[in-house]
Scaffold this active site. Structure first.
Site, PDB file in Angstrom:
ATOM      1  N   TYR A 183       0.854  -1.192   0.000  1.00 18.47           N
ATOM      2  CA  TYR A 183       0.000   0.000   0.000  1.00 18.47           C
ATOM      3  C   TYR A 183       0.889   1.242   0.000  1.00 18.47           C
ATOM      4  CZ  TYR A 183      -4.138   2.766   1.572  1.00 18.47           C
ATOM      5  OH  TYR A 183      -5.176   3.671   1.681  1.00 18.47           O
ATOM      6  N   CYS A 184       0.703   2.104  -0.995  1.00 18.05           N
ATOM      7  CA  CYS A 184       1.402   3.393  -1.077  1.00 18.05           C
ATOM      8  C   CYS A 184       2.913   3.167  -1.143  1.00 18.05           C
ATOM      9  CB  CYS A 184       0.985   4.277   0.091  1.00 18.05           C
ATOM     10  SG  CYS A 184       1.590   5.988  -0.009  1.00 18.05           S
ATOM     11  N   ILE A 185       3.686   3.771  -0.251  1.00 20.00           N
ATOM     12  CA  ILE A 185       5.139   3.624  -0.272  1.00 20.00           C
ATOM     13  C   ILE A 185       5.545   2.165  -0.085  1.00 20.00           C
ATOM     14  CG2 ILE A 185       5.358   4.108   2.205  1.00 20.00           C
ATOM     15  CD1 ILE A 185       8.026   5.399   1.670  1.00 20.00           C
TER      16      ILE A 185
ATOM     17  N   PHE B 160      -1.839  -1.115  -3.869  1.00 22.56           N
ATOM     18  CA  PHE B 160      -2.847  -0.117  -3.543  1.00 22.56           C
ATOM     19  C   PHE B 160      -2.220   1.278  -3.667  1.00 22.56           C
ATOM     20  CE2 PHE B 160      -5.149  -3.114  -0.307  1.00 22.56           C
ATOM     21  CZ  PHE B 160      -5.643  -3.859  -1.360  1.00 22.56           C
TER      22      PHE B 160
ATOM     23  N   GLY C 226       3.973  -0.269  -1.407  1.00 25.97           N
ATOM     24  CA  GLY C 226       3.836  -0.852  -2.735  1.00 25.97           C
ATOM     25  C   GLY C 226       5.050  -0.538  -3.594  1.00 25.97           C
TER      26      GLY C 226
END
Length: 606
Positions: A339-341, A367, A343
């Protein structure tokens, strides 16, 4: 008799105190105490870092040079803009003065459109407030037009000039000041000034909580306790090292899919954004679908983590967590979510594993993830060297990048919603912050290790090395085309942190032959935390290849109402093998702690 009675009455009025007077004296006494607390709190303020307080001189020089060039090349254009501004301002002043002297007032037509800041009817019906509002809108429009008309600015400098102009415009709104906000004045009168004193109390409390700096508290800190009313899905910590705790969640189905699932949340905030409460919990929903779920809970670093970099997060974080899941479940492969960083870093880990011929990851879900940073979106104002140099200096000084600077940066991207409106309610209206779980989580931030923060900003955000020449890690150089496992990517339409078009572009460059892209309505958080049954936000899906122009992809995609969770769940189930007996965390070995663990509760100085 009459004289005595009169004397008693007079003495009562002179010597007695009305309730209003008593309240005023109490409030004055409170203000004196608050002033002392404020002085003590301000004395704790950290040494200022000018580079993080505003843009560097270079931007001012460029915009000034652009304006001067415009003035010399097109003097008529500059004069026209100035005359237009003064003409509108003076015309409105004359109209308002004439109507006021005539004893009647009809508010001029708004020049700023619908603006929720000016919802109070007095902004239209009261001569003073309407005049203030109209003048503000005229001035705001003039400033915005002046920047829009500038030529000879690079696209990056233009975005920065527009951003900082908007900050000035938002800061100077009349709603932000006591004397020009009718809501504030009405409440002060209704409470005999109590609201202003309570607002001062709120202000001092926030400055004390942030060691002399000011961050507005967005949610009631007493309304939530991690592990009691948020982050409550049952599970256990089954592995721990210096970077993370690994939580295995208790199954609620008799059988589960063979391939376990591990989720890597961002370490800029804490993992329980995905486990806010039973009705919103993505964690709970995943477990209910029959997946064996493991979640990484990252440690909030202090100065002792100064030399911890992205390579440490990959090796000691991702690779070690994946090996722990394989060992606990006895399975050779896992499915992974980033998720985010997290990812972005999952992409680095997958690239390294590809180089090492490590096939432990069966599929990857991303994500709201950026992997190609060529389009920096709304973060352009903060990614030039003046700011990044300042962040690097701060990291060298502290050993970490404080959550204070990150929270402030994210807040300025939505300053009206995350700074000015909450400040008005708290400091001018004296209101208690709302009990809002999402905003509580938003305020429960974490620090970043110094080395990792600088590497992320320099090598990924500025140099875009993962999508360009390659990112060096653990003796290898990895690129996006090294991500070859099946991929499912979820982006969010109004995401101001990871623009969906940029996310699409990164996924398009991955080497996987099995790629699925889904676009959710809403933003970075609400588009992901979008549980079934609410039908609040819909989503777009398409069987077309994840390639080419993202807007073309969206135009051809099919829109569906409601959450995307079941769509992704079906995709994951097809890549998770057959069903096996449910796995009890207690069977994994010694339980180190009950979920949500200990790291998520640690309080580390910022």
């Amino acid at each position: 008799m009459t004289t005595a009675t009169t004397g008693n009455d007079t003495g009562g009025k002179a010597g007695g105190k009305t309730p209003e007077l008593k309240l005023m004296e109490e409030n004055l006494a409170r203000l004196e105490g608050l002033s002392e607390r404020l002085q003590k709190a301000m004395a704790q303020k950290r040494a200022p870092n000018p580079a993080l307080e505003g843009p560097g001189a270079d931007l001012y020089l460029k915009t000034s040079a652009s304006l001067m060039t415009e003035s010399m090349a097109h003097p008529g254009k500059i004069i026209e803009a100035q005359v237009g501004y003064w003409g509108r301002a003076m015309k409105h002043f004359a109209e308002a003065q004439h109507q006021f002297l005539a004893g009647k007032f009809a508010p001029p037509e708004d020049r700023g459109g619908t603006d929720k800041r000016f919802a109070n009817p007095l902004w239209d019906s009261h001569p003073w407030f309407n005049w203030v509002k109209q003048q503000y809108q005229i001035s705001s429009d003039a400033l915005t037009r002046a920047v829009d008309a500038m030529e000879n600015l690079s696209p990056k400098d233009r975005k920065r000039a527009e951003f900082f102009t908007r900050q000035i415009v938002d800061m100077m709104a009349p709603t932000n000041f006591l004397a020009t906000n009718p809501d504030v004045l009405e409440r002060a009168v209704a409470t005999n000034g109590e609201s202003l004193v309570q607002g001062m109390e709120n202000l001092v409390r926030d400055i004390e909580a942030n060691r002399g700096d000011l961050l507005v508290t967005l949610s009631d800190p007493s309304a939530f306790t991690v592990g009691e009313n948020i982050g409550t899905t049952p599970g256990a910590v089954v592995y721990r090292n210096r970077l993370f705790e690994l939580i295995q969640y208790t199954p609620v189905t008799e059988k589960v899919h063979r391939t376990p699932l591990i989720m890597f949340p961002p370490w800029i905030n804490k993992f329980y954004i995905l486990d806010l409460g039973a009705k919103k919990s993505f964690v709970k929903w995943v477990v209910e679908q029959g997946f064996t779920l493991f979640v990484v809970s990252w440690r909030n670093p202090d100065a002792s983590y100064r030399e911890t970099g992205l390579e440490n997060y990959v090796s000691e974080g991702y690779l070690e967590a994946i090996e722990a899941v394989k060992r606990i479940t006895g399975e050779p492969k896992v499915n992974a979510i980033g998720y985010c960083i997290a990812g972005t870093t999952l992409s680095l880990a997958l690239g390294l594993m590809k180089k090492r011929k490590d096939r432990s990851v069966n599929s990857a879900t991303f994500f709201t993830t950026l992997t190609d940073f060529s389009d920096q979106g709304e973060f352009v104002p903060f990614l030039d060297d003046d700011f990044v140099d300042g962040i690097e200096l701060q990291c060298e000084r502290d050993g970490f990048l404080s959550r204070y600077f990150m929270t402030r940066t994210f807040s300025f991207l939505r300053s009206n919603d995350l700074i000015w409106q909450p400040a008005i309610k708290s400091y001018l209206m004296g209101e208690k912050p709302p009990a809002f779980d999402l905003l509580y989580w938003n305020g429960d931030g974490t620090n970043l290790p110094a080395k990792m923060a600088v590497e992320y900003l320099r090598m990924l955000c500025q140099q875009n090395r993962l999508a360009a020449e390659g990112f060096p890690i653990a003796g290898e150089t990895v690129r996006l085309d090294d991500v070859t496992v099946p991929v499912f990517a979820v982006a969010c339409e109004t995401d101001h942190i990871a623009a969906w078009q940029a996310s699409f572009g990164g996924v398009a460059q991955m080497g996987s032959k099995d790629k699925r892209f889904l676009l959710s309505e809403s933003g970075h958080i609400a588009g992901i935390v979008n549980p079934p049954g609410r039908d609040k936000y819909g989503h777009w899906t398409s069987d077309e290849p994840v390639a080419g122009d993202p807007e073309t992809w969206k135009a051809a995609a099919e829109f569906s109402k409601g959450t995307w969770w079941p769509v992704w769940g079906a995709w994951l189930a097809a890549r998770s093998g057959g069903m096996v007996p449910a796995r009890d965390p207690a069977a994994a070995g010694p339980i180190l702690a009950e979920a949500p663990g200990t790291y998520v509760r640690e309080v580390v100085s910022a």
